[in-house]
Motif scaffolding. Structure first.
Motif, PDB file in Angstrom:
ATOM      1  N   GLY A 114      10.827 -84.910-109.168  1.00  0.00           N
ATOM      2  CA  GLY A 114       9.742 -83.937-109.101  1.00  0.00           C
ATOM      3  C   GLY A 114      10.122 -82.809-108.164  1.00  0.00           C
ATOM      4  O   GLY A 114      11.293 -82.655-107.804  1.00  0.00           O
ATOM      5  N   TRP A 115       9.136 -82.031-107.755  1.00  0.00           N
ATOM      6  CA  TRP A 115       9.445 -80.943-106.821  1.00  0.00           C
ATOM      7  C   TRP A 115       9.669 -81.513-105.420  1.00  0.00           C
ATOM      8  O   TRP A 115       9.084 -82.517-105.043  1.00  0.00           O
ATOM      9  CB  TRP A 115       8.329 -79.899-106.818  1.00  0.00           C
ATOM     10  CG  TRP A 115       6.997 -80.369-106.295  1.00  0.00           C
ATOM     11  CD1 TRP A 115       5.945 -80.803-107.031  1.00  0.00           C
ATOM     12  CD2 TRP A 115       6.587 -80.442-104.917  1.00  0.00           C
ATOM     13  NE1 TRP A 115       4.902 -81.159-106.213  1.00  0.00           N
ATOM     14  CE2 TRP A 115       5.262 -80.941-104.918  1.00  0.00           C
ATOM     15  CE3 TRP A 115       7.195 -80.149-103.705  1.00  0.00           C
ATOM     16  CZ2 TRP A 115       4.546 -81.155-103.724  1.00  0.00           C
ATOM     17  CZ3 TRP A 115       6.483 -80.361-102.519  1.00  0.00           C
ATOM     18  CH2 TRP A 115       5.176 -80.848-102.544  1.00  0.00           C
ATOM     19  N   GLY A 116      10.541 -80.842-104.672  1.00  0.00           N
ATOM     20  CA  GLY A 116      10.895 -81.320-103.332  1.00  0.00           C
ATOM     21  C   GLY A 116      12.354 -81.688-103.270  1.00  0.00           C
ATOM     22  O   GLY A 116      12.871 -82.341-104.188  1.00  0.00           O
ATOM     23  N   GLY A 117      13.053 -81.240-102.220  1.00  0.00           N
ATOM     24  CA  GLY A 117      14.456 -81.566-102.068  1.00  0.00           C
ATOM     25  C   GLY A 117      15.386 -80.638-102.813  1.00  0.00           C
ATOM     26  O   GLY A 117      16.588 -80.889-102.878  1.00  0.00           O
ATOM     27  N   HIS A 118      14.836 -79.552-103.395  1.00  0.00           N
ATOM     28  CA  HIS A 118      15.658 -78.565-104.101  1.00  0.00           C
ATOM     29  C   HIS A 118      15.572 -77.240-103.349  1.00  0.00           C
ATOM     30  O   HIS A 118      14.998 -77.160-102.264  1.00  0.00           O
ATOM     31  CB  HIS A 118      15.154 -78.403-105.541  1.00  0.00           C
ATOM     32  CG  HIS A 118      15.050 -79.676-106.311  1.00  0.00           C
ATOM     33  ND1 HIS A 118      16.125 -80.244-106.957  1.00  0.00           N
ATOM     34  CD2 HIS A 118      13.997 -80.508-106.514  1.00  0.00           C
ATOM     35  CE1 HIS A 118      15.747 -81.363-107.537  1.00  0.00           C
ATOM     36  NE2 HIS A 118      14.460 -81.558-107.287  1.00  0.00           N
ATOM     37  N   SER A 119      16.136 -76.191-103.924  1.00  0.00           N
ATOM     38  CA  SER A 119      15.982 -74.863-103.336  1.00  0.00           C
ATOM     39  C   SER A 119      14.524 -74.438-103.462  1.00  0.00           C
ATOM     40  O   SER A 119      13.758 -74.988-104.267  1.00  0.00           O
ATOM     41  CB  SER A 119      16.875 -73.857-104.058  1.00  0.00           C
ATOM     42  OG  SER A 119      16.430 -73.673-105.399  1.00  0.00           O
ATOM     43  N   LEU A 120      14.114 -73.436-102.676  1.00  0.00           N
ATOM     44  CA  LEU A 120      12.735 -72.976-102.735  1.00  0.00           C
ATOM     45  C   LEU A 120      12.396 -72.452-104.126  1.00  0.00           C
ATOM     46  O   LEU A 120      11.318 -72.740-104.660  1.00  0.00           O
ATOM     47  CB  LEU A 120      12.508 -71.879-101.681  1.00  0.00           C
ATOM     48  CG  LEU A 120      11.068 -71.360-101.544  1.00  0.00           C
ATOM     49  CD1 LEU A 120      10.120 -72.501-101.211  1.00  0.00           C
ATOM     50  CD2 LEU A 120      11.010 -70.268-100.480  1.00  0.00           C
ATOM     51  N   ALA A 121      13.317 -71.706-104.731  1.00  0.00           N
ATOM     52  CA  ALA A 121      13.082 -71.181-106.077  1.00  0.00           C
ATOM     53  C   ALA A 121      13.012 -72.312-107.097  1.00  0.00           C
ATOM     54  O   ALA A 121      12.184 -72.294-108.014  1.00  0.00           O
ATOM     55  CB  ALA A 121      14.181 -70.186-106.457  1.00  0.00           C
ATOM     56  N   GLY A 122      13.897 -73.301-106.932  1.00  0.00           N
ATOM     57  CA  GLY A 122      13.891 -74.433-107.857  1.00  0.00           C
ATOM     58  C   GLY A 122      12.614 -75.231-107.771  1.00  0.00           C
ATOM     59  O   GLY A 122      12.041 -75.636-108.792  1.00  0.00           O
ATOM     60  N   ASP A 123      12.133 -75.468-106.553  1.00  0.00           N
ATOM     61  CA  ASP A 123      10.883 -76.215-106.383  1.00  0.00           C
ATOM     62  C   ASP A 123       9.686 -75.411-106.869  1.00  0.00           C
ATOM     63  O   ASP A 123       8.722 -75.980-107.394  1.00  0.00           O
ATOM     64  CB  ASP A 123      10.699 -76.611-104.916  1.00  0.00           C
ATOM     65  CG  ASP A 123      11.503 -77.853-104.546  1.00  0.00           C
ATOM     66  OD1 ASP A 123      11.848 -78.621-105.461  1.00  0.00           O
ATOM     67  OD2 ASP A 123      11.789 -78.048-103.348  1.00  0.00           O
ATOM     68  N   ALA A 124       9.727 -74.083-106.707  1.00  0.00           N
ATOM     69  CA  ALA A 124       8.638 -73.245-107.212  1.00  0.00           C
ATOM     70  C   ALA A 124       8.529 -73.362-108.728  1.00  0.00           C
ATOM     71  O   ALA A 124       7.428 -73.445-109.287  1.00  0.00           O
ATOM     72  CB  ALA A 124       8.856 -71.791-106.802  1.00  0.00           C
ATOM     73  N   ALA A 125       9.673 -73.404-109.403  1.00  0.00           N
ATOM     74  CA  ALA A 125       9.678 -73.553-110.864  1.00  0.00           C
ATOM     75  C   ALA A 125       9.145 -74.929-111.261  1.00  0.00           C
ATOM     76  O   ALA A 125       8.385 -75.058-112.240  1.00  0.00           O
ATOM     77  CB  ALA A 125      11.091 -73.359-111.407  1.00  0.00           C
ATOM     78  N   ARG A 126       9.505 -75.952-110.514  1.00  0.00           N
ATOM     79  CA  ARG A 126       9.037 -77.301-110.818  1.00  0.00           C
ATOM     80  C   ARG A 126       7.530 -77.421-110.589  1.00  0.00           C
ATOM     81  O   ARG A 126       6.822 -78.067-111.368  1.00  0.00           O
ATOM     82  CB  ARG A 126       9.803 -78.324-109.967  1.00  0.00           C
ATOM     83  CG  ARG A 126      11.265 -78.462-110.355  1.00  0.00           C
ATOM     84  CD  ARG A 126      12.039 -79.378-109.436  1.00  0.00           C
ATOM     85  NE  ARG A 126      13.435 -79.500-109.828  1.00  0.00           N
ATOM     86  CZ  ARG A 126      13.902 -80.329-110.760  1.00  0.00           C
ATOM     87  NH1 ARG A 126      13.061 -81.147-111.366  1.00  0.00           N
ATOM     88  NH2 ARG A 126      15.186 -80.360-111.056  1.00  0.00           N
ATOM     89  N   MET A 127       7.028 -76.823-109.516  1.00  0.00           N
ATOM     90  CA  MET A 127       5.589 -76.827-109.270  1.00  0.00           C
ATOM     91  C   MET A 127       4.845 -76.100-110.383  1.00  0.00           C
ATOM     92  O   MET A 127       3.806 -76.561-110.864  1.00  0.00           O
ATOM     93  CB  MET A 127       5.287 -76.171-107.925  1.00  0.00           C
ATOM     94  CG  MET A 127       5.728 -76.958-106.709  1.00  0.00           C
ATOM     95  SD  MET A 127       5.342 -76.039-105.189  1.00  0.00           S
ATOM     96  CE  MET A 127       6.028 -77.135-103.945  1.00  0.00           C
ATOM     97  N   ALA A 128       5.379 -74.953-110.797  1.00  0.00           N
ATOM     98  CA  ALA A 128       4.736 -74.174-111.856  1.00  0.00           C
ATOM     99  C   ALA A 128       4.685 -74.938-113.169  1.00  0.00           C
ATOM    100  O   ALA A 128       3.756 -74.760-113.969  1.00  0.00           O
ATOM    101  CB  ALA A 128       5.478 -72.853-112.050  1.00  0.00           C
TER     102      ALA A 128
END
Length: 216
Positions: A146-160
């Motif tokens: 899930g989101w977390g533990g990635h780059s900020l941009a990567g986690d933003a995409a996962r959250m979206a």
């Protein structure tokens, strides 16, 4: 000894499809509202005292495309393989165990943040001892993407795209018998790591909770 094996296929739509989502894993509200179709294929063997089974589960969102609102914007596909079994321990007690592994892909058709599909993998092992009186003791290990533990941009995409927070660890639970037509009551303890902020490593968590579950 008697021995039997049978194969079956189950299909469900809309709210009933969400009931087939593996309870061992955590799902976001977006996941639960997006699921529209579910298909389960399983093969089970049973010799009265013990049994084994293999199940393949597919969960999908609405297949329509185009501009949509709310949960219909989300495109999701869950693929899970589950292997499990049971063994009669005697004294009205049964040992159940299962292992599952799978992957979930998600995509927000109208996202203002990201237009790319994201994928997360899930793995879980669990064993439970169930008593005919309604008591149940279960425990296991899980690792959920899930989101977390990635780059900020990567986690933003996962959250979206509606991914849940990434988490892993061990979970134990004691479920108690419920009163007639009352909710099932359980005490659960979790120890491991979980995402707390986008672009940051997973943080340690330790939780003890009282849960009520009822059908409505």
């Amino acid at each position: 000894m008697p021995f039997a094996a049978h194969a079956a296929e189950t299909k469900a739509l809309r709210a009933n499809a969400a009931l087939l989502m593996p309870a061992t894993l955590e799902w976001s509200m977006s996941d639960r509202t997006s699921v529209d179709h579910a298909k389960s294929k399983d093969l089970v063997t049973d010799d009265d005292d013990a049994g084994l089974g293999v199940e393949f589960l597919s969960l999908r969102s609405n297949l329509m495309s185009g501009a949509m609102l709310g949960p219909e914007r989300m495109k999701m596909h869950v693929r899970e393989l589950r292997i499990g079994g049971w063994h009669d321990l005697g004294a009205d007690a049964v040992l159940r165990f299962h292992a599952l592994a799978g992957m979930t892909s998600r995509f927000d058709r109208e996202s203002p943040v990201s237009t790319r599909k994201t994928r997360s993998s899930n793995v879980a092992l669990e064993a439970a001892v169930e008593n005919a009186g309604g008591w149940q003791l279960r425990g296991g290990w899980f690792a959920q993407g899930g989101w977390g533990g990635h780059s900020l941009a990567g986690d933003a995409a996962r959250m979206a795209n509606g991914e849940p927070a990434a988490a892993k660890g061990v979970r134990f639970a004691l479920q108690m018998p419920s009163a007639k037509d009352g909710p099932a009551v359980s005490i659960e303890a979790v120890s491991g790591t979980k995402a707390v902020a986008g672009g940051e490593p997973l943080a340690h968590r330790g939780e003890i909770s009282l849960k009520l579950a009822t059908a409505f």
